[in-house]
Design a protein around this motif. Structure first.
Motif, PDB file in Angstrom:
ATOM      1  N   ASP A 360       0.823  -1.211   0.000  1.00 22.96           N
ATOM      2  CA  ASP A 360       0.000   0.000   0.000  1.00 22.96           C
ATOM      3  C   ASP A 360       0.862   1.267   0.000  1.00 22.96           C
ATOM      4  OD1 ASP A 360       0.825   0.455   2.664  1.00 22.96           O
ATOM      5  OD2 ASP A 360      -0.941  -0.511   3.510  1.00 22.96           O
ATOM      6  N   ILE A 361       0.182   2.399  -0.025  1.00 21.09           N
ATOM      7  CA  ILE A 361       0.853   3.688  -0.142  1.00 21.09           C
ATOM      8  C   ILE A 361       1.776   3.947   1.041  1.00 21.09           C
ATOM      9  CG2 ILE A 361       0.477   6.196  -0.158  1.00 21.09           C
ATOM     10  CD1 ILE A 361      -2.126   5.624  -1.725  1.00 21.09           C
ATOM     11  N   LYS A 362       1.285   3.710   2.254  1.00 27.79           N
ATOM     12  CA  LYS A 362       2.088   4.046   3.436  1.00 27.79           C
ATOM     13  C   LYS A 362       3.343   3.181   3.518  1.00 27.79           C
ATOM     14  CE  LYS A 362      -0.439   1.349   6.997  1.00 27.79           C
ATOM     15  NZ  LYS A 362      -0.544   0.198   6.136  1.00 27.79           N
ATOM     16  N   ASN A 363       3.238   1.893   3.149  1.00 30.55           N
ATOM     17  CA  ASN A 363       4.418   1.020   3.162  1.00 30.55           C
ATOM     18  C   ASN A 363       5.458   1.477   2.155  1.00 30.55           C
ATOM     19  OD1 ASN A 363       2.489  -2.028   3.719  1.00 30.55           O
ATOM     20  ND2 ASN A 363       3.322  -0.561   5.179  1.00 30.55           N
ATOM     21  N   GLU A 403      -4.223   2.786   2.528  1.00 31.27           N
ATOM     22  CA  GLU A 403      -4.161   1.332   2.386  1.00 31.27           C
ATOM     23  C   GLU A 403      -4.355   0.882   0.937  1.00 31.27           C
ATOM     24  OE1 GLU A 403      -5.783   2.704   5.165  1.00 31.27           O
ATOM     25  OE2 GLU A 403      -3.909   2.208   6.208  1.00 31.27           O
ATOM     26  N   GLN A 404      -4.588   1.826   0.010  1.00 31.79           N
ATOM     27  CA  GLN A 404      -4.765   1.435  -1.379  1.00 31.79           C
ATOM     28  C   GLN A 404      -3.451   0.907  -1.951  1.00 31.79           C
ATOM     29  OE1 GLN A 404      -6.843   4.248  -3.820  1.00 31.79           O
ATOM     30  NE2 GLN A 404      -6.458   3.138  -5.717  1.00 31.79           N
ATOM     31  N   LEU A 405      -3.519  -0.211  -2.660  1.00 33.37           N
ATOM     32  CA  LEU A 405      -2.321  -0.794  -3.253  1.00 33.37           C
ATOM     33  C   LEU A 405      -1.774   0.137  -4.331  1.00 33.37           C
ATOM     34  CD1 LEU A 405      -3.250  -4.577  -3.647  1.00 33.37           C
ATOM     35  CD2 LEU A 405      -2.052  -3.446  -1.767  1.00 33.37           C
ATOM     36  N   VAL A 406      -0.465   0.336  -4.323  1.00 37.40           N
ATOM     37  CA  VAL A 406       0.168   1.250  -5.277  1.00 37.40           C
ATOM     38  C   VAL A 406      -0.016   0.762  -6.715  1.00 37.40           C
ATOM     39  CG1 VAL A 406       2.425   2.095  -6.056  1.00 37.40           C
ATOM     40  CG2 VAL A 406       1.800   2.243  -3.652  1.00 37.40           C
ATOM     41  N   GLY A 407      -0.065  -0.565  -6.900  1.00 38.15           N
ATOM     42  CA  GLY A 407      -0.267  -1.109  -8.238  1.00 38.15           C
ATOM     43  C   GLY A 407      -1.599  -0.737  -8.845  1.00 38.15           C
ATOM     44  N   ASN A 408      -2.555  -0.309  -8.023  1.00 41.43           N
ATOM     45  CA  ASN A 408      -3.873   0.075  -8.530  1.00 41.43           C
ATOM     46  C   ASN A 408      -3.998   1.574  -8.774  1.00 41.43           C
ATOM     47  OD1 ASN A 408      -4.725  -2.581  -8.389  1.00 41.43           O
ATOM     48  ND2 ASN A 408      -5.536  -2.375  -6.323  1.00 41.43           N
ATOM     49  N   LEU A 409      -2.920   2.326  -8.519  1.00 43.49           N
ATOM     50  CA  LEU A 409      -2.949   3.765  -8.764  1.00 43.49           C
ATOM     51  C   LEU A 409      -2.611   4.067 -10.217  1.00 43.49           C
ATOM     52  CD1 LEU A 409      -0.954   5.084  -5.642  1.00 43.49           C
ATOM     53  CD2 LEU A 409      -3.436   5.031  -5.920  1.00 43.49           C
ATOM     54  N   SER A 410      -3.015   5.255 -10.677  1.00 42.26           N
ATOM     55  CA  SER A 410      -2.629   5.707 -12.008  1.00 42.26           C
ATOM     56  C   SER A 410      -1.131   5.988 -12.029  1.00 42.26           C
ATOM     57  CB  SER A 410      -3.397   6.976 -12.384  1.00 42.26           C
ATOM     58  OG  SER A 410      -2.986   8.059 -11.551  1.00 42.26           O
ATOM     59  N   GLY A 411      -0.561   6.107 -13.246  1.00 41.13           N
ATOM     60  CA  GLY A 411       0.868   6.346 -13.382  1.00 41.13           C
ATOM     61  C   GLY A 411       1.325   7.607 -12.688  1.00 41.13           C
ATOM     62  N   GLY A 412       0.544   8.682 -12.814  1.00 37.55           N
ATOM     63  CA  GLY A 412       0.914   9.942 -12.181  1.00 37.55           C
ATOM     64  C   GLY A 412       0.940   9.842 -10.676  1.00 37.55           C
ATOM     65  N   ASN A 413      -0.029   9.134 -10.108  1.00 37.66           N
ATOM     66  CA  ASN A 413      -0.074   8.984  -8.650  1.00 37.66           C
ATOM     67  C   ASN A 413       1.003   8.016  -8.155  1.00 37.66           C
ATOM     68  OD1 ASN A 413      -2.280  10.716  -7.729  1.00 37.66           O
ATOM     69  ND2 ASN A 413      -3.542   9.452  -9.060  1.00 37.66           N
ATOM     70  N   GLN A 414       1.337   7.014  -8.965  1.00 40.75           N
ATOM     71  CA  GLN A 414       2.475   6.164  -8.609  1.00 40.75           C
ATOM     72  C   GLN A 414       3.754   6.982  -8.553  1.00 40.75           C
ATOM     73  OE1 GLN A 414       2.640   2.980 -11.456  1.00 40.75           O
ATOM     74  NE2 GLN A 414       0.994   1.811 -10.499  1.00 40.75           N
ATOM     75  N   GLN A 415       3.917   7.887  -9.508  1.00 38.75           N
ATOM     76  CA  GLN A 415       5.122   8.718  -9.532  1.00 38.75           C
ATOM     77  C   GLN A 415       5.192   9.618  -8.299  1.00 38.75           C
ATOM     78  OE1 GLN A 415       7.536   8.203 -11.295  1.00 38.75           O
ATOM     79  NE2 GLN A 415       8.761  10.019 -11.652  1.00 38.75           N
TER      80      GLN A 415
END
Length: 509
Positions: A360-363, A403-415
């Motif tokens: 997830d995001i926090k991890n 807690e949202q998994l990073v793999g489920n985020l858009s490319g911009g939000n992953q960046q």
């Protein structure tokens, strides 16, 4: 008006109660190049996955009409059989197989149930001519560059008698020459009657190639723009994409003269034992405190290798030369030593090297600096949440929760998460390798705004970018590389696209 080869009516797609697409209407005329544009998370890829059968009939609402017939694709092979081919940003090739084996993978030339390899090679050569790729069909794909691999993906599609070719960010990883070659090929395929849908964040490409462009925002159709009516213009596209006008994509900042060097390389060289050659040769450069130094060059020029050699020699090169950082001569033998010294590196490949997509995001945000929130080896989870929430807020990460998994985020939000991860180590020097690759104009603007804020707070940035507009728009000074060497240094006042390209194509000694 020409005949529509594709009509998607009132497409709605939900994921666990969240609507990714809401009553989307999308029409494409036969024989046109139609660009699909929008911010990350707007629904472009989801719409194309509905079309191609990745999301099968029954998992969405609405109708797909292709080539005059209502379609109910239950799997990808159904759409392929109908004449639809989709090429994703992450290429689906087998690196250890030959070019001809990849072109006909799953579509082998057979006689009496036996694969005819001789005929396969003959047909592969004919298709390679169509995509203007001059390579031996026996070549292993892993021995080819990204630009040639992209053409092999198109060759695969042509081997299946494609009517509609969908390209998802086809030039995201290509240099300018390869990008132009690919766009030229798409225009030629149009002349041969092949319809093309292209997803792209590069607005100049959209403007140069699109007959029509449909804008999605927040999972809904906003408009379809027509080049014949003069509607495909940058300001019109941006306004419809982000719902507001962005008059200057590169936000202005006050540039303060500060000649205190934070980093200086002297005769810096990196030898790669695996390649058997120097990937960086006799580099001399410096970075002042509070400035953005751009590194430009063509693909393979040595820009990433230079960054990795600074960041603790992450690939175990054999090093020569001096690295001065924050007033001290350092010998950094591991990225952990670079981080401790105050250097951070945001990789160009956020999915494979930069993030833990299954966490997830926090991890992810806390990953590079767990010691600061741990006691006796136990992570203080309340502190982790507090830190992560701070970066989520300050970087405008769009997510349902930490807690949202990073793999489920858009490319911009992953960046943005990748950036937050490295800001958490409080670096003095931040190396950004292709910081806006594959993200939309709105997310780019937000990344640039963060960069300016960091500079105003005294941080220094090295920015590697293949987009010359980005290098020119954000840098205080620019170094240009070619074949592992720095071929020139340009103050921003003297830098142009022309003289950068001139230096980028110099042949080193």
């Amino acid at each position: 008006m020409g005949k529509y080869i594709l009509e998607m009516h009132q497409i709605t797609k939900e994921f666990t109660g969240v609507k990714a697409l809401t009553n989307v209407n999308f029409k494409v005329e036969k024989g046109e190049i139609h660009c699909l544009i929008g911010e990350n998370g707007a629904g472009k890829s989801t719409l194309m996955k509905v079309l191609s059968g990745v999301y099968p009939y029954g998992t969405y609402e609405g109708d797909i009409v292709f080539d005059g017939e209502v379609q109910k694709f239950n799997k990808i092979s159904d759409s392929v059989q109908a004449g639809i081919a989709i090429i994703y940003q992450e290429l689906a090739l087998f690196p250890d197989l030959t070019v001809y084996e990849n072109i006909f993978a799953g579509n082998e030339v057979q006689h009496g149930g036996v694969i005819d390899w001789n005929q396969t090679v003959v047909q592969a050569k004919e298709i390679l001519k169509k995509v203007k790729l001059d390579v031996n069909p026996d070549t292993l794909v892993k021995d080819l560059g990204v630009g040639k691999r992209q053409l092999i993906e198109i060759a695969k599609a042509l081997s299946k008698d494609v009517k509609l070719l969908i390209l998802d960010e086809p030039t995201a990883a290509l240099n300018e020459d390869d990008s132009e070659n690919l766009l030229r090929l798409i225009r030629e395929l149009k002349e041969q009657g092949i319809t093309c849908i292209m997803i792209s964040h590069k607005l100049k490409e959209v403007i140069s190639i699109a007959d029509k462009a449909t804008v999605l925002r927040d999972g809904q159709t906003i408009c379809t723009l027509d080049s014949s009516k003069g509607e495909i213009k940058e300001n019109i596209i941006i306004k419809n994409m982000v719902g507001r006008e962005i008059n200057d994509i590169y936000p202005r900042r006050e540039k303060k003269a500060n000649e205190e060097k934070i980093l200086e390389l002297k005769n810096w060289s990196a030898y790669d034992p695996q390649l058997g050659r120097y990937v960086v040769k006799d580099a001399n450069l410096y970075v002042n405190q509070g400035e953005i130094v751009g590194i430009a060059g063509l693909m393979g020029a040595g820009r990433t290798e230079l960054a990795l050699s600074i960041f603790g020699n992450a690939r175990s090169y054999k090093m020569k030369g001096d690295l001065w950082f924050n007033g001290s001569l350092l010998s950094l033998k591991h990225p952990s030593e670079a981080i401790k010294a105050g250097i951070a590196y945001v990789t160009e490949d956020r999915k494979d090297d930069g993030l833990f997509l299954g966490q997830d995001i926090k991890n992810n945000i806390s990953a590079a600096n767990l010691r600061s929130i741990s006691h006796n080896g136990v992570i203080n989870q309340n502190e982790e949440i507090k830190i992560a929430e701070g970066y989520k807020s300050s970087l405008h990460v769009k997510a349902s929760s930490l807690e949202q998994l990073v793999g489920n985020l858009s490319g911009g939000n992953q960046q943005k998460v990748s950036l937050g991860k490295w800001l958490f180590v409080s670096p003095k020097l931040l190396i950004l390798d292709e910081p806006t690759r594959g993200i939309d104009v709105g997310a780019k603007f937000e990344i640039y705004t963060v960069m300016n804020k960091l500079i105003s707070e005294g941080m220094s940035i090295i920015m590697i970018s293949s987009e010359l507009g980005e290098v020119l728009g954000m840098s205080d000074r620019i170094y240009v590389m070619a074949q592992g060497q720095i071929t020139g240094e340009l103050p921003i006042e003297e830098a142009t696209q022309e003289n950068i390209m001139q230096l980028a194509t110099q042949v080193g000694g």
